[in-house]
Design an enzyme around this catalytic site. Structure first.
Site, mmCIF file in Angstrom:
data_model
loop_
_atom_site.group_PDB
_atom_site.id
_atom_site.type_symbol
_atom_site.label_atom_id
_atom_site.label_comp_id
_atom_site.label_asym_id
_atom_site.label_seq_id
_atom_site.Cartn_x
_atom_site.Cartn_y
_atom_site.Cartn_z
ATOM 1 N N LYS A 44 0.792 -1.287 -0.118
ATOM 2 C CA LYS A 44 0.108 -0.063 0.103
ATOM 3 C C LYS A 44 0.884 1.285 -0.025
ATOM 4 C CE LYS A 44 -4.115 1.798 2.870
ATOM 5 N NZ LYS A 44 -4.880 1.730 3.735
ATOM 6 N N SER A 116 -9.661 1.889 2.993
ATOM 7 C CA SER A 116 -8.812 2.547 2.281
ATOM 8 C C SER A 116 -7.886 1.632 1.340
ATOM 9 C CB SER A 116 -8.008 3.673 2.897
ATOM 10 O OG SER A 116 -7.161 3.094 3.768
ATOM 11 N N SER A 140 -9.907 -0.354 7.084
ATOM 12 C CA SER A 140 -9.409 -0.079 5.896
ATOM 13 C C SER A 140 -8.825 -1.180 5.125
ATOM 14 C CB SER A 140 -8.390 0.792 5.748
ATOM 15 O OG SER A 140 -8.892 2.113 5.966
#
Length: 403
Positions: A44, A116, A140
């Site tokens: 990420k 997210s 997330s």
């Protein structure tokens, strides 16, 4: 700060979902012969990786967190890092919207993948990597895991194996680092390599399960999927009892947005930082909170902690829905639930945020209904036991593919 963020590169021709923020010509190789040799992972774009850009999927300048301890550790254990994945801008959201246009669902381009950790979930769902590194501040990892039909694990807060050092924070109180993968076994393999401890499958016979299923908070399809999962557990000998918990966003939201505003304080001094309108408005809201308001939120957090501690004196694990609905359409701001229409963000976070707010280990797995899921929550520090129960589910055939 990294200064003005460089322009986003155009989407890769083989990346119609816009999952990838950066993909080098060749992966970063892992050390040969390690326990994770042969596995690939995505990162990420909040994790610092030397030589790779860090944009946090925003056009605003962001602080440099330094090198990620966790990424370095995974490379040392033999896994190869393929590239960086997009996220909901600076991790402040649940759909995958960002300055590059946003990531879309791996199976339906009209729908969102969740966030997210949107690109992380998509990279796993499409089989582009064996596992992905995400972060979870309020859901997330778990929300995109559910909406993309994969598995996600949020470890105990400050778990020594899952370091957040070298990760751009959103909220240092609630941030967690963790993996997504297509199955529990892969999550466990990574966890075992990081901890050096074996995780064995556990039987569900006699396990005391607290079922938290707020009837009016979820879509009918989610309600039915959670009830079916609960029935499966009972069939394996678990003792399932309904419990009630309050909504905890009155503690979660002030803490997270006030800390996020501090993280991005330098960018907020600019007349036009480059954030999307919702992100900018939320950060400014966080910056405007009075210290007494934030302190009061921490007080409510401790009251909620006592409430959950009480649950775990009577139960071994808590079972809950991960998401309130199947994946919503892109641009959809509200969802229809049993108690009427509600803002999507609130509807989703009130199911997942409590367990990040309180730092509890949580395993999100697919349910029988495609692209919805359940989460299993354990007391702090019971990560290995929780993963063992997850393996028990899988070996019994109860963790189904979400696709």
């Amino acid at each position: 700060m990294t200064g003005s963020a460089p322009p986003f590169p155009p989407a890769l021709p083989d990346d119609p979902q816009r999952a990838w923020a950066y993909r080098p010509a060749s992966p970063l190789p892992g050390v040969p012969g390690g326990p994770l040799s042969g596995l690939t992972f995505s990162v990420k774009d909040l994790y610092g990786v030397p030589g790779w850009p860090l944009r946090a999927s925003t056009r605003a300048p962001v602080p440099d967190p330094g090198e990620s301890v966790l990424v370095r550790r995974l490379l040392d254990l033999g896994a190869a890092a393929v590239g960086k994945t997009h996220l909901h801008e600076i991790a402040l959201g649940i759909t995958g919207l960002n300055g590059s246009g946003g990531t879309v669902h791996p199976a339906d381009p009209e729908r969102v993948p969740g966030g997210s950790s949107s690109g992380a979930a998509v990279s796993v769902a499409l089989g582009q990597v064996d596992f992905a590194l995400g972060t979870d501040t309020g859901g997330s990892i778990r929300i995109p895991a559910a909406w993309c039909g994969v598995t996600g694990f949020k470890p105990t807060k400050r778990h020594p194996a899952w370091s957040t050092e070298g990760v751009l924070p959103l909220s240092w109180t609630c941030d967690h680092a963790g993996p997504l993968a297509r199955d529990v076994r892969t999550v466990v393999r990574v966890h075992e390599a990081l901890t050096g401890q074996r995780v064995s499958a556990r039987d569900w016979a006699g396990v005391r399960v607290a079922l938290w299923l707020p009837d009016s908070w979820v879509h009918d399809a989610v309600h039915a999927a959670v009830r079916a999962f609960s029935t499966d557990l009972e069939g394996q000998g678990a003792q399932v009892t309904r419990v009630e918990l309050p909504e905890m966003l009155d503690a979660y939201t002030p803490i997270v947005i006030s800390e996020a505003a501090q993280v991005h304080a330098e960018a907020l001094r600019l007349e036009d930082p480059g954030f999307l309108p919702f992100t900018l408005a939320t950060l400014r809201q966080g910056a405007a909170l009075e210290p007494a308001e934030v302190q009061a939120a921490f007080g409510r957090r401790e009251a909620y902690r006592a409430r959950l501690d009480g649950v775990f004196t009577a139960f071994d694990v808590l079972l809950a829905p991960t998401v309130p609905t199947p994946p919503p359409l892109a641009g959809q701001d509200e969802v229809e639930l049993r108690d009427g229409r509600l803002p999507l963000r609130r509807a989703a976070l009130r199911l997942t945020a409590p367990f990040s707010l309180l730092g509890l280990p949580t395993l999100a797995v697919p349910a029988a209904t495609p692209f919805v899921g359940v989460q299993l929550v354990a007391p702090q520090g019971h990560d290995d036991r929780l993963l063992g129960l997850g393996l028990g589910l899988q070996s019994a055939g109860d963790v189904r593919s979400g696709s």
